[in-house]
Design a protein around this motif. Structure first.
Motif, PDB file in Angstrom:
ATOM      1  N   GLY A   1       0.839  -1.201   0.000  1.00 39.32           N
ATOM      2  CA  GLY A   1       0.000   0.000   0.000  1.00 39.32           C
ATOM      3  C   GLY A   1       0.870   1.246   0.000  1.00 39.32           C
ATOM      4  O   GLY A   1       1.957   1.258   0.587  1.00 39.32           O
ATOM      5  N   MET A   2       0.385   2.264  -0.700  1.00 40.65           N
ATOM      6  CA  MET A   2       1.151   3.513  -0.769  1.00 40.65           C
ATOM      7  C   MET A   2       0.240   4.672  -0.395  1.00 40.65           C
ATOM      8  O   MET A   2      -0.927   4.698  -0.750  1.00 40.65           O
TER       9      MET A   2
ATOM     10  N   PRO B   1       9.891   6.192   9.780  1.00 45.97           N
ATOM     11  CA  PRO B   1      10.412   4.875  10.182  1.00 45.97           C
ATOM     12  C   PRO B   1       9.703   3.682   9.536  1.00 45.97           C
ATOM     13  O   PRO B   1      10.111   2.539   9.771  1.00 45.97           O
TER      14      PRO B   1
ATOM     15  N   CYS C   1       9.029   3.662   5.924  1.00 43.94           N
ATOM     16  CA  CYS C   1       8.983   4.523   4.728  1.00 43.94           C
ATOM     17  C   CYS C   1       8.398   3.846   3.503  1.00 43.94           C
ATOM     18  O   CYS C   1       8.032   4.531   2.546  1.00 43.94           O
TER      19      CYS C   1
ATOM     20  N   GLY D   1       8.538   5.261  -0.016  1.00 40.40           N
ATOM     21  CA  GLY D   1       9.176   6.572   0.169  1.00 40.40           C
ATOM     22  C   GLY D   1       8.324   7.798  -0.100  1.00 40.40           C
ATOM     23  O   GLY D   1       8.857   8.899  -0.251  1.00 40.40           O
ATOM     24  N   THR D   2       6.986   7.647  -0.100  1.00 41.53           N
ATOM     25  CA  THR D   2       6.145   8.799  -0.458  1.00 41.53           C
ATOM     26  C   THR D   2       6.364  10.000   0.462  1.00 41.53           C
ATOM     27  O   THR D   2       6.450  11.139  -0.013  1.00 41.53           O
TER      28      THR D   2
ATOM     29  N   LEU E   1      11.775  -2.003   7.603  1.00 35.48           N
ATOM     30  CA  LEU E   1      12.268  -3.354   7.878  1.00 35.48           C
ATOM     31  C   LEU E   1      12.606  -4.095   6.589  1.00 35.48           C
ATOM     32  O   LEU E   1      13.437  -5.016   6.588  1.00 35.48           O
ATOM     33  N   SER E   2      11.969  -3.704   5.511  1.00 37.82           N
ATOM     34  CA  SER E   2      12.085  -4.493   4.287  1.00 37.82           C
ATOM     35  C   SER E   2      13.158  -3.943   3.342  1.00 37.82           C
ATOM     36  O   SER E   2      13.224  -2.732   3.079  1.00 37.82           O
TER      37      SER E   2
ATOM     38  N   ALA F   1      11.612  -2.345   0.306  1.00 42.30           N
ATOM     39  CA  ALA F   1      11.094  -0.989   0.529  1.00 42.30           C
ATOM     40  C   ALA F   1      12.232   0.023   0.418  1.00 42.30           C
ATOM     41  O   ALA F   1      12.070   1.085  -0.196  1.00 42.30           O
TER      42      ALA F   1
ATOM     43  N   LYS G   1      15.927  -0.843   8.885  1.00 44.96           N
ATOM     44  CA  LYS G   1      15.882  -0.849  10.364  1.00 44.96           C
ATOM     45  C   LYS G   1      14.496  -1.267  10.815  1.00 44.96           C
ATOM     46  O   LYS G   1      13.491  -0.963  10.168  1.00 44.96           O
ATOM     47  N   ASN G   2      14.473  -1.903  11.968  1.00 47.81           N
ATOM     48  CA  ASN G   2      13.211  -2.249  12.602  1.00 47.81           C
ATOM     49  C   ASN G   2      12.756  -1.049  13.448  1.00 47.81           C
ATOM     50  O   ASN G   2      13.507  -0.579  14.310  1.00 47.81           O
TER      51      ASN G   2
ATOM     52  N   GLU H   1       3.247   6.642   7.877  1.00 53.04           N
ATOM     53  CA  GLU H   1       2.094   5.756   7.789  1.00 53.04           C
ATOM     54  C   GLU H   1       2.665   4.354   8.008  1.00 53.04           C
ATOM     55  O   GLU H   1       3.318   3.807   7.122  1.00 53.04           O
ATOM     56  N   PRO H   2       2.451   3.793   9.184  1.00 55.47           N
ATOM     57  CA  PRO H   2       3.087   2.514   9.489  1.00 55.47           C
ATOM     58  C   PRO H   2       2.380   1.362   8.789  1.00 55.47           C
ATOM     59  O   PRO H   2       1.453   1.580   8.001  1.00 55.47           O
ATOM     60  N   TYR H   3       2.831   0.176   9.102  1.00 49.69           N
ATOM     61  CA  TYR H   3       2.127  -1.028   8.643  1.00 49.69           C
ATOM     62  C   TYR H   3       0.709  -0.964   9.213  1.00 49.69           C
ATOM     63  O   TYR H   3       0.513  -0.741  10.407  1.00 49.69           O
TER      64      TYR H   3
ATOM     65  N   LEU I   1       3.059  -3.497  17.897  1.00 49.37           N
ATOM     66  CA  LEU I   1       4.050  -2.855  17.018  1.00 49.37           C
ATOM     67  C   LEU I   1       4.118  -1.348  17.292  1.00 49.37           C
ATOM     68  O   LEU I   1       5.206  -0.774  17.423  1.00 49.37           O
TER      69      LEU I   1
HETATM   70  C1  SAM Z   1       1.834   0.867   4.659  1.00 51.22           C
HETATM   71  S1  SAM Z   1       3.506   0.606   4.264  1.00 51.22           S
HETATM   72  C2  SAM Z   1       4.097   2.250   4.228  1.00 51.22           C
HETATM   73  C3  SAM Z   1       3.750   2.888   2.946  1.00 51.22           C
HETATM   74  C4  SAM Z   1       4.411   4.213   2.761  1.00 51.22           C
HETATM   75  N1  SAM Z   1       3.776   5.216   3.588  1.00 51.22           N
HETATM   76  C5  SAM Z   1       4.354   4.581   1.294  1.00 51.22           C
HETATM   77  O1  SAM Z   1       3.569   5.464   0.918  1.00 51.22           O
HETATM   78  O2  SAM Z   1       5.036   3.949   0.499  1.00 51.22           O
HETATM   79  C6  SAM Z   1       4.142  -0.064   5.727  1.00 51.22           C
HETATM   80  C7  SAM Z   1       5.621  -0.376   5.716  1.00 51.22           C
HETATM   81  O3  SAM Z   1       5.954  -0.770   7.047  1.00 51.22           O
HETATM   82  C8  SAM Z   1       7.046  -1.678   6.960  1.00 51.22           C
HETATM   83  N2  SAM Z   1       7.179  -2.356   8.264  1.00 51.22           N
HETATM   84  C9  SAM Z   1       6.396  -3.311   8.824  1.00 51.22           C
HETATM   85  N3  SAM Z   1       6.863  -3.634  10.059  1.00 51.22           N
HETATM   86  C10 SAM Z   1       7.949  -2.855  10.293  1.00 51.22           C
HETATM   87  C11 SAM Z   1       8.840  -2.693  11.377  1.00 51.22           C
HETATM   88  N4  SAM Z   1       8.726  -3.411  12.483  1.00 51.22           N
HETATM   89  N5  SAM Z   1       9.811  -1.763  11.265  1.00 51.22           N
HETATM   90  C12 SAM Z   1       9.957  -1.033  10.150  1.00 51.22           C
HETATM   91  N6  SAM Z   1       9.157  -1.144   9.086  1.00 51.22           N
HETATM   92  C13 SAM Z   1       8.153  -2.037   9.148  1.00 51.22           C
HETATM   93  C14 SAM Z   1       6.687  -2.542   5.780  1.00 51.22           C
HETATM   94  O4  SAM Z   1       7.854  -3.148   5.250  1.00 51.22           O
HETATM   95  C15 SAM Z   1       6.051  -1.530   4.822  1.00 51.22           C
HETATM   96  O5  SAM Z   1       6.988  -1.065   3.901  1.00 51.22           O
END
Ligand code: SAM
Length: 392
Positions: free
Chosen positions: A190-191, A216, A218, A221-222, A240-241, A244, A270-271, A290-292, A312
């Protein structure tokens, strides 16, 4: 001068960002879709590029009783067009937007009267109309109203009709290119739409363009790329990914080249739950993210997803607390699952900040959640977004 802001689909989000960027003084929320800024000097064209929630910015030109006869009003509008409309080659192109004036106002009739008045002044004109009472930014842009003429917007204040001349419209082509044309996309995670990214950045209230902004989670990267365009220089995205981070780098490079920017954000794997091992205490100015938000598809056990997210967010937020400077803010989105309780991760020391200024809290059209937060959703969506602003 006095200005009118025509607000987007989620007006309260727009008001939150405008108040954060321009300050509260001189701001009046006129009706659900219009915010006024009094006694200001605004560079509308550059400002609107950075305000995701604003469709148009205009200057208030004059007001007159609503009972003013149409021919008299038409004369005044024609004079305004002669004095202030842009003139390209050929006809003067103009359009009228009725921004909720009410039953006694007929924009079509007024438009024809203005055309007649212009003809008497030897100016041939073209009146742009649309099915809606309000011309969309797309109609205004495609008909080149701002370079070959003007758009006049009408709204009602008590018994007076206010007339606004549009100065700038939302750069819809650019926004759509950044949304759908970016080279690295991740439809699975999702973006965030770029407009919403801008609103979040604005609501976080950075004090200067040199402030360090961290996203954190990202993703692709939007938030970081929108912050680059808004002039921020010190940007860090973590996720984390590995994918990403790769996507974010590709998208940031694309933005840099497309807009000829000089800024180079940093990206790291980074986590978010361990960020305080990487950043020094009290080192980050603001966090925008915008987190997971849970799985995009197959949301079977929503209560289990909620528990996972609360864990989380609570763990991440306690890391954010350590690395943020005192007074630093987090602007983030949390999901609200339709028909379920709101998320309640434990947030010991944080101060919740109201997005919309106190003076607007009692307005009848302001719709807040039961805990005074703003919600964002489109027709048919089962997962809504909640705007959370916290201060250390
Ligand atoms: C909804 S997406 C973010 C989308 C972003 N705002 C964009 O527009 O592209 C959520 C992101 O959270 C990351 N994620 C999930 N758990 C995480 C963690 N514990 N630490 C860092 N990133 C995490 C996922 O890899 C994913 O890329």
């Amino acid at each position: 001068m006095d200005y009118a802001f025509i607000l987007g689909t989620h007006p309260a989000w727009s008001v939150a960002e405008i108040a954060s960027v321009l300050g509260e003084s001189g701001l009046f929320w006129e009706n659900e879709r219009i915010l006024i800024k009094k006694d200001a000097e605004i560079a509308a064209e550059s400002l609107i590029k950075n305000l995701g929630g604003v469709l148009k910015i205009g200057q208030i030109e004059f007001f007159t009783p609503l009972s003013t006869p149409t021919p008299q009003l038409a004369k005044r509008c024609a004079r305004l067009l002669v004095d202030k409309a842009s003139r390209g080659e050929g006809k003067l192109v103009f359009g009228l937007s009725d921004q909720g004036v009410g039953g006694r106002f007929a924009a079509d009739k007024l438009g024809l009267n203005i055309k007649k008045e212009l003809k008497l002044l030897n100016i041939s004109s073209r009146l742009v109309t649309s099915r809606d009472k309000e011309l969309s930014s797309v109609v205004v842009g495609q008909n080149k109203l701002l370079s070959k003429g003007a758009e006049l917007i009408f709204f009602l204040h008590r018994q007076d009709l206010f007339v606004v001349r549009t100065l700038a419209i939302q750069p819809f082509k650019d926004l759509s290119r950044r949304d759908f044309g970016r080279p690295a996309r991740d439809d699975h995670s999702g973006m965030l739409p770029p407009k919403l990214a801008q609103i979040l950045i604005n609501c976080a209230g950075a004090r200067s363009r040199g402030d360090m902004i961290l996203d954190p989670f990202c993703g692709s990267g939007t938030i970081i790329t929108e912050a680059m365009l808004m002039g921020y220089q010190n940007l860090i995205g973590t996720d984390l990914s590995e994918r990403a981070i790769k996507d974010s780098r590709v998208n940031a490079e694309w933005i840099r080249e497309l807009y000829g920017l000089d800024v180079r954000p940093k990206f790291h794997i980074k986590n978010a739950m361990r960020l305080s091992q990487f950043f020094k205490p009290n080192s980050v100015d603001i966090i925008v993210t915008e987190p997971y938000l849970g799985p995009q598809r197959g949301l079977d056990d929503i209560e289990a997803v909620k528990r996972e997210l609360e864990n989380l967010y609570a763990e991440s937020m306690s890391n954010f607390y350590r690395i943020l400077k005192p007074g630093g803010r987090v602007a983030m989105v949390w999901p609200v699952f339709f028909g379920h309780e709101f998320l309640k991760p434990s947030l010991d020391k944080w101060q919740m900040v109201k997005a919309v200024p106190e003076k607007f809290q009692k307005l009848p059209w302001l719709k807040l959640s039961y805990r005074d937060t703003l919600l964002y959703h489109r027709e048919g969506q089962r997962v809504w977004r909640e705007l959370i602003i916290l201060e250390k």
